[in-house]
Motif scaffolding. Structure first.
Motif, PDB file in Angstrom:
ATOM      1  N   GLU A  88      81.206 109.385 108.248  1.00  0.00           N
ATOM      2  CA  GLU A  88      82.617 109.299 108.131  1.00  0.00           C
ATOM      3  C   GLU A  88      83.371 109.274 109.310  1.00  0.00           C
ATOM      4  OE1 GLU A  88      84.198 107.974 105.665  1.00  0.00           O
ATOM      5  OE2 GLU A  88      82.188 107.854 104.393  1.00  0.00           O
ATOM      6  N   LEU A  89      83.073 110.633 110.253  1.00  0.00           N
ATOM      7  CA  LEU A  89      83.586 110.822 111.130  1.00  0.00           C
ATOM      8  C   LEU A  89      83.280 109.919 112.582  1.00  0.00           C
ATOM      9  CD1 LEU A  89      83.204 114.824 111.582  1.00  0.00           C
ATOM     10  CD2 LEU A  89      85.173 113.529 110.927  1.00  0.00           C
ATOM     11  N   GLU A  90      81.863 109.687 112.565  1.00  0.00           N
ATOM     12  CA  GLU A  90      81.542 108.554 113.739  1.00  0.00           C
ATOM     13  C   GLU A  90      82.172 107.133 113.363  1.00  0.00           C
ATOM     14  OE1 GLU A  90      79.535 108.720 116.313  1.00  0.00           O
ATOM     15  OE2 GLU A  90      77.873 110.291 115.812  1.00  0.00           O
ATOM     16  N   ARG A  95      86.649 103.211 115.089  1.00  0.00           N
ATOM     17  CA  ARG A  95      87.733 102.622 114.792  1.00  0.00           C
ATOM     18  C   ARG A  95      88.888 103.066 115.885  1.00  0.00           C
ATOM     19  NH1 ARG A  95      91.017 100.566 110.904  1.00  0.00           N
ATOM     20  NH2 ARG A  95      89.509 100.199 109.347  1.00  0.00           N
ATOM     21  N   LEU A  96      88.846 104.188 116.214  1.00  0.00           N
ATOM     22  CA  LEU A  96      90.016 104.596 116.944  1.00  0.00           C
ATOM     23  C   LEU A  96      89.513 104.023 118.537  1.00  0.00           C
ATOM     24  CD1 LEU A  96      90.698 108.056 115.927  1.00  0.00           C
ATOM     25  CD2 LEU A  96      92.203 106.112 115.507  1.00  0.00           C
ATOM     26  N   ALA A  97      88.202 103.912 118.896  1.00  0.00           N
ATOM     27  CA  ALA A  97      87.893 103.532 120.192  1.00  0.00           C
ATOM     28  C   ALA A  97      88.107 101.937 120.215  1.00  0.00           C
ATOM     29  CB  ALA A  97      86.373 103.726 120.143  1.00  0.00           C
ATOM     30  N   ALA A 193      84.250  97.732 114.044  1.00  0.00           N
ATOM     31  CA  ALA A 193      83.761  98.547 114.660  1.00  0.00           C
ATOM     32  C   ALA A 193      83.222  99.927 113.545  1.00  0.00           C
ATOM     33  CB  ALA A 193      84.429  99.100 115.623  1.00  0.00           C
ATOM     34  N   GLU A 194      84.095 100.317 112.865  1.00  0.00           N
ATOM     35  CA  GLU A 194      84.020 101.380 111.839  1.00  0.00           C
ATOM     36  C   GLU A 194      82.743 101.090 111.161  1.00  0.00           C
ATOM     37  OE1 GLU A 194      86.684 104.208 109.026  1.00  0.00           O
ATOM     38  OE2 GLU A 194      87.286 102.035 109.304  1.00  0.00           O
TER      39      GLU A 194
END
Length: 224
Positions: A88-90, A95-97, A193-194
């Motif tokens: 989940e965190l990766e 997504r944010l990257a 990406a996510e």
């Protein structure tokens, strides 16, 4: 260009020195850590070593074995829980990257993954490169709180005695997944990406589960 390497611990940073030794496999799950031996090894006094060991025990990276402290090991349930959180965190970091990474950061990611293609037959070197690659994505998320949580997750990953990249053919497949992740980030496609990074972690988890099953079948201790 931004650096892809985390700064090495200061020679007087006992916590960082012990943590790095665990991370690179100098100390492995089940190894006993002795204050006096660590002080001699790292050339620091016993007081900062003692404080570092207490901090690592609080973080569950060390555990008690009688009066001694040993490097902790993860059981099956702990490993499963860790991979759920990591996925989940990766995925969120990717997504944010895709939203916030600079063009220079994307260029660095591409250079890294291209260079890492040469390491597919060296699991140990590829595992080190893999950590650098994931860290670069974390930094490219430009979210300090997410980076802090992922640092904790990756510190705990060091308690696994083996790398999933040692599985036959996994290195080449993982590199293909890395290329797909970078291209999704470069395309500014947050959803892709996510998903690419979340799927990458899921496949790594399945690979590790197969490794453990094969280890049990062969009668050897999986070490986790």
């Amino acid at each position: 260009m931004p650096s892809s390497r985390a700064p090495r611990p200061s020679p007087t940073d006992a916590y960082g020195l012990i943590l790095e030794a665990i991370d690179v496999g100098v100390f492995r799950p089940g190894d006993r850590l002795v204050e006096s031996d660590l002080a001699d090894r790292f050339g620091v006094s016993r007081t900062p070593i003692r404080e570092a060991l207490q901090r690592l025990e609080t973080q569950s990276l060390l555990e008690r074995d009688g009066r001694s402290l040993i490097v902790a090991a993860l059981d099956h349930n702990q490993m499963s829980e860790l991979y759920v959180v990591r996925r989940e965190l990766e995925g969120l970091a990717a997504r944010l990257a895709a939203q916030h990474a600079t063009e220079e950061e994307i260029r660095v990611l591409r250079l890294m993954v291209d260079a890492d293609d040469q390491l597919v037959n060296d699991p140990a070197a590829l595992a080190r490169a893999n950590r650098r690659f994931h860290k670069q994505i974390h930094l490219a998320s430009h979210n300090r709180y997410l980076v802090q949580q992922l640092d904790l997750v990756h510190r705990t990953m060091a308690l696994m005695a083996t790398t999933s990249l040692a599985a036959r053919g996994r290195g080449e497949i993982a590199q293909g997944e890395h290329h797909a992740i970078v291209e999704a980030i470069a395309a500014r496609d947050s959803d892709a990406a996510e998903k690419a990074l979340s799927d990458h972690i899921s496949i790594a988890f399945m690979t590790r589960l197969r490794q453990d099953a094969e280890t049990r079948e062969s009668g050897r201790d999986p070490g986790i």
